[in-house]
Design an enzyme around this catalytic site. Structure first.
Site, PDB file in Angstrom:
ATOM      1  N   ARG A  19       0.836  -1.200   0.000  1.00  0.00           N
ATOM      2  CA  ARG A  19       0.000   0.000   0.000  1.00  0.00           C
ATOM      3  C   ARG A  19       0.873   1.253   0.000  1.00  0.00           C
ATOM      4  NH1 ARG A  19      -4.487   0.880   4.617  1.00  0.00           N
ATOM      5  NH2 ARG A  19      -2.621   1.327   5.832  1.00  0.00           N
ATOM      6  N   LYS A  77      -2.496   6.910   1.170  1.00  0.00           N
ATOM      7  CA  LYS A  77      -2.310   7.308   2.569  1.00  0.00           C
ATOM      8  C   LYS A  77      -1.337   8.492   2.574  1.00  0.00           C
ATOM      9  CE  LYS A  77      -2.016   5.196   7.156  1.00  0.00           C
ATOM     10  NZ  LYS A  77      -3.420   5.493   7.513  1.00  0.00           N
ATOM     11  N   GLU A 115     -15.964   7.258   4.551  1.00  0.00           N
ATOM     12  CA  GLU A 115     -15.214   6.748   5.699  1.00  0.00           C
ATOM     13  C   GLU A 115     -15.103   7.821   6.765  1.00  0.00           C
ATOM     14  OE1 GLU A 115     -11.066   5.904   4.690  1.00  0.00           O
ATOM     15  OE2 GLU A 115     -11.222   7.271   2.985  1.00  0.00           O
TER      16      GLU A 115
END
Length: 350
Positions: free
Chosen positions: A96, A194, A230
């Site tokens: 990720r 991220k 989210e």
């Protein structure tokens, strides 16, 4: 200033009860790991440095300071009841980080370098990994662009480092609020990465939510302002009254590793129907029997109230539900090697 860390030097034992009442907070421990990359040399050999009193030196023109080339990860190490030190799904965090770096045109560390770094940090700080019933050791891998630049372009120099901290519970509240006129990300943006900047944009809404007595903001999509995305740092799930487990589909949200773990456990351990699709806020308020949020730091926490358009709405009967408890228990047991792990998620640190 950076001082090399010598893992051969003896360290004093921890005092009895040192890991009681841990908070989720930054703590300087024994060692952290660091390496650099330049277009000319590639990745240097990484090494451990003393964590206490460590500081990083950056040029005033470092890319990360204003063009925002900064991505990071979060994962945990645990001490099992058998005394082993283990990591949970570190390869998925490594992949990720690579995906986040690619989105921001950054040079990602190879997976094997990532694994070398997180393993070295856990091993060097073994005495800081709490007992299983008291907490975990939270690892923060960070990649930043450090080249001094003036015009808009990707950095040609990067710093990759990993530190860790012993931590207790994170968040844990059960009341969420949908704020009008605020969105976390948009289609085709950086929401799936991220990236540090994604969190900066959430700080003011989160502050407002907490001042109003809520745990966090529940964000809706930027296109229709209707579909749940989210929280600031966690993925959202709902258990519908027919037993279906639903979570928002990927796209503009972070592909959470805990999210994926929960979906897998629900489907393969419990045999539940678990789907990823658009999830309207109205559907949750009218048809959800349970709701909860998940993340590496948050683990899995129930949601019992959602504030929407001026009113508090109880989720289901307003109490934490049984399926959330079952999923959390199974997840924690897998992480601590107390339940079979057919997926090979748990990696032992020698």
């Amino acid at each position: 200033m950076l001082r090399p860390f010598d893992p051969a030097l003896p360290l004093p034992p921890q005092e009895a009860g040192w890991d009681e009442n841990l908070r989720f907070a930054y703590t300087e421990v024994d060692a952290f790991w660091l390496t650099r990359w330049t277009a000319e040399t590639g990745w240097e050999t990484g090494r451990l440095y003393e964590h206490r009193g460590a500081t990083l030196e950056l040029s005033p023109g470092a890319n990360v300071l204003y063009y925002g080339q900064g991505v990071f990860e979060g994962l945990k190490a645990f001490r099992t009841r058998a005394g082993k030190l283990v990591l949970f799904r570190p390869m998925d965090n490594a992949r990720r980080l690579q995906a986040s770096a690619a989105r921001l045109a950054m040079e990602p560390p190879p997976v094997n370098l990532f694994l070398e770094a997180v393993t070295a940090v856990v091993r060097a700080n073994a005495r800081w990994v709490p007992a299983p019933e008291r907490g975990s050791f939270y690892l923060r891998p960070v990649l930043i662009g450090t080249e001094p630049v003036l015009g808009v372009r990707p950095s040609q120099e990067y710093l990759f480092y990993v530190f860790g901290c012993p931590v207790g519970p994170y968040m844990g509240g059960n009341r969420l609020i949908v704020l009008s006129g605020v969105h976390r990300s948009a289609p085709y943006g950086t929401g799936a990465a991220k990236a540090a900047g994604n969190y900066a944009g959430c700080l003011r809404p989160q502050k407002i939510a907490r001042e109003m007595g809520y745990t966090d903001v529940l964000y809706l999509d930027a296109r229709e302002d209707r579909y749940i995305e989210e929280l600031t740092g966690a993925n959202f799930f709902a258990v519908l009254k027919d037993g279906t487990l639903v979570t928002p589909a990927l796209g503009s949200i972070l592909p959470g590793i805990t999210r994926d773990s929960v979906l897998t456990i629900a489907r393969e351990v419990f045999g539940w129907v678990a789907v990823e699709r658009k999830l309207a806020i109205e559907e949750v308020l009218s048809d959800a029997a349970e709701a909860f949020y998940v993340g590496t730091a948050a683990v899995l926490s129930p949601v019992t109230v959602i504030h929407y358009r001026g009113a508090d709405h109880p989720v289901g009967d307003g109490n934490p539900g049984p399926r959330a408890r079952m999923l959390r228990q199974a997840l924690v047991e897998i992480q601590l090697q107390e339940r079979p792990d057919p997926w090979g998620w748990v990696v032992e640190v020698a």
